[in-house]
Design an enzyme around this catalytic site. Structure first.
Site, mmCIF file in Angstrom:
data_model
loop_
_atom_site.group_PDB
_atom_site.id
_atom_site.type_symbol
_atom_site.label_atom_id
_atom_site.label_comp_id
_atom_site.label_asym_id
_atom_site.label_seq_id
_atom_site.Cartn_x
_atom_site.Cartn_y
_atom_site.Cartn_z
ATOM 1 N N ASP A 83 19.630 34.568 9.095
ATOM 2 C CA ASP A 83 20.929 35.377 9.061
ATOM 3 C C ASP A 83 21.692 34.578 9.907
ATOM 4 O OD1 ASP A 83 22.710 37.252 9.565
ATOM 5 O OD2 ASP A 83 21.391 38.764 9.916
ATOM 6 N N GLN A 91 23.342 34.463 13.998
ATOM 7 C CA GLN A 91 22.374 35.303 14.705
ATOM 8 C C GLN A 91 20.979 34.931 14.927
ATOM 9 O OE1 GLN A 91 22.364 39.339 13.070
ATOM 10 N NE2 GLN A 91 20.356 38.917 12.484
ATOM 11 N N TYR A 101 16.551 42.086 21.619
ATOM 12 C CA TYR A 101 16.782 42.468 20.205
ATOM 13 C C TYR A 101 17.997 41.595 19.720
ATOM 14 C CZ TYR A 101 17.789 44.646 15.718
ATOM 15 O OH TYR A 101 18.276 44.953 14.637
ATOM 16 N N LYS A 119 16.665 41.831 12.926
ATOM 17 C CA LYS A 119 15.197 42.245 12.400
ATOM 18 C C LYS A 119 14.660 40.905 11.917
ATOM 19 C CE LYS A 119 12.229 45.514 13.144
ATOM 20 N NZ LYS A 119 11.853 45.867 14.570
HETATM 21 P P1 13P Z 1 19.778 42.097 10.290
HETATM 22 O O1 13P Z 1 18.476 41.820 11.101
HETATM 23 O O2 13P Z 1 19.518 41.987 9.170
HETATM 24 O O3 13P Z 1 20.868 41.361 11.001
HETATM 25 O O4 13P Z 1 20.068 43.739 10.785
HETATM 26 C C1 13P Z 1 20.414 43.952 12.260
HETATM 27 C C2 13P Z 1 20.806 45.515 12.434
HETATM 28 O O5 13P Z 1 20.408 45.690 13.649
HETATM 29 C C3 13P Z 1 21.288 46.200 11.456
HETATM 30 O O6 13P Z 1 21.568 47.695 11.841
HETATM 31 MG MG MG Z 2 22.520 40.379 10.661
HETATM 32 MG MG MG Z 3 19.076 40.321 7.846
#
Ligand code: 13P
Ligand code: MG
Ligand code: MG
Length: 393
Positions: free
Chosen positions: A11, A94, A238, A241
């Site tokens: 991502d 990210q 964090y 995800k």
């Molecule tokens: P991603 O891990 O897909 O970037 O999503 C992050 C998130 O916190 C969405 O609320």
């Molecule tokens: Mg994302």
């Molecule tokens: Mg993602």
């Protein structure tokens, strides 16, 4: 020949929130993949996105964890990051957690799932007269999102009638990783069917234990590989995800795709979703679908391929979840999602404290926990103990 399927995903930025990458980013990664094919590094490649994650599925003869193949993926993700920055997209770069990966990109942020096998798809080959596989990519999900459906597909005849057949009936070995152990890759191998219950004891905890690979006990061939790492263990905070990917070989000595995808009709609840901190059902969707549902309703895509003798993909691919057959499950997922969201922050709707500890929620909870104080003249543990032993005079 020894053929490797490498699935590499990251991502690196998305439009209007954590939704999807831009067309320009996708074009850049596709162009990079075409160059890698022209240069002879890759035999073939397919690039798609699931939510905000760009996923490269490739074939080559360089084996797992190959530095050049991983570097190609890293460079492609860097190119897409630069476009994301240029156009002001959210979360540019990210998942690229280091400045430059040393060797392969495992542990540097992107997700990796790879299988290397002897590829000789001729009629007389008793094990693999044809090579058929699919790639799963899930967005807004914790690392164990595939634990339940993979287990059911490879170990439960209620989902895979093929397990009643001679070769599949020898069962499968589940290699399971303990993602809490940050000293190194901590693995256990358990065999289905005899370790059936033990496997479930581990796999019930999607946040700590995840299937890393599944191996046929009949042939010793690897059937499935899954990216199983916890991003927050790598990043220390964090960042997003885990959004795991998986490569799953099917047919013949392995379960058929229709068996392997049937558990996804459950739209089972998984951790992830908005802020990576909630519990929502997993909705099967077509490849190149954006995440736009409430609380980032998590998505999974499944694209199937065949490979010819030279390691090239079939002309086109099969998008398993892009079919009206899955509309009912999508409806079910939405209904389950609304039901779960109706209890907001309470109990099962959010991930437990241990999972939130690396996110901003930790600070909010930590600040309050620090303010708790023992009540003066209240219940004292020493007194309680004395009463239990009767030693109170
Ligand atoms: P991603 O891990 O897909 O970037 O999503 C992050 C998130 O916190 C969405 O609320
Ligand atoms: Mg994302
Ligand atoms: Mg993602």
């Amino acid at each position: 020949m020894d053929l490797t399927i490498s699935v590499l995903k990251a991502d690196v930025g998305s439009i209007g929130g954590h939704t999807k990458p831009s067309d320009r980013m996708m074009d850049a990664v596709r162009a990079a993949a075409d160059r890698a094919i022209k240069d002879g590094l890759l035999i073939d490649a397919y690039v798609g996105h699931t939510g905000d994650d760009i996923c490269i599925t490739s074939t080559h003869t360089r084996g797992d964890n190959d530095e050049r193949v991983h570097q190609f993926a890293w460079d492609s993700f860097i190119e897409a990051t630069e476009i994301a920055r240029q156009y002001g997209l959210y979360g540019a770069g990210q998942d690229l957690l280091v400045d430059a990966p040393s060797g392969n990109i495992r542990g540097a942020g992107p997700a990796v799932a790879e299988i290397t096998f002897d590829h000789d798809p001729v009629k007389t080959n008793p094990l693999r007269p044809a090579e058929s596989f699919f790639v799963l990519a899930a967005d807004k999900c914790g690392p164990g999102a595939y634990n339940l459906p993979m287990f059911l597909g490879f170990a439960d005849p209620m989902y895979c009638a093929g397990l009643m057949l001679p070769r599949l009936g020898d069962g499968f070995t589940f290699n399971i990783i303990d993602m809490d152990n940050t000293d190194g890759d901590s693995l256990i191998s358990l065999n289905a069917p005899e370790d059936y219950y033990k496997i479930t004891v581990l796999l019930r905890d999607n946040e700590r234990f995840a299937i890393e690979s599944i191996v046929s006990r009949y042939s010793g061939q690897t059937a499935a590989a899954i990216s199983a790492t916890r991003l927050h263990n790598i990043a220390g905070s964090y960042t997003g995800k885990d959004d795991p990917v998986a490569v799953v070989r099917n047919q013949g000595i392995f379960p058929a795709p229709e068996e392997l995808i049937s558990p996804y009709t459950k739209a089972h609840f998984i951790g992830g979703d908005a802020r990576g901190s909630h519990v929502m059902p997993l909705m099967p969707v077509a490849i190149n679908t954006a995440v736009t549902g409430m609380y980032c309703l998590p998505l999974v895509s499944c694209v199937g391929f065949s490979i010819n003798g030279e390691g090239k993909f079939s002309e086109s691919s099969t998008d398993f979840f892009d079919n009206p057959a899955w509309d009912y499950t999508r409806q079910l997922a939405q209904e389950k999602g609304i039901a779960m969201r109706s209890q907001g922050w309470s109990g099962a709707a959010m991930l437990p404290y241990g999972e939130l500890e690396y996110s901003g929620f930790r600070q909010s909870i930590g600040d309050l926990v620090a303010r708790f104080a023992i009540r003066a003249n209240g219940h004292q543990p020493a007194e309680a103990e004395a009463m239990v032993t009767g030693d109170n005079d």
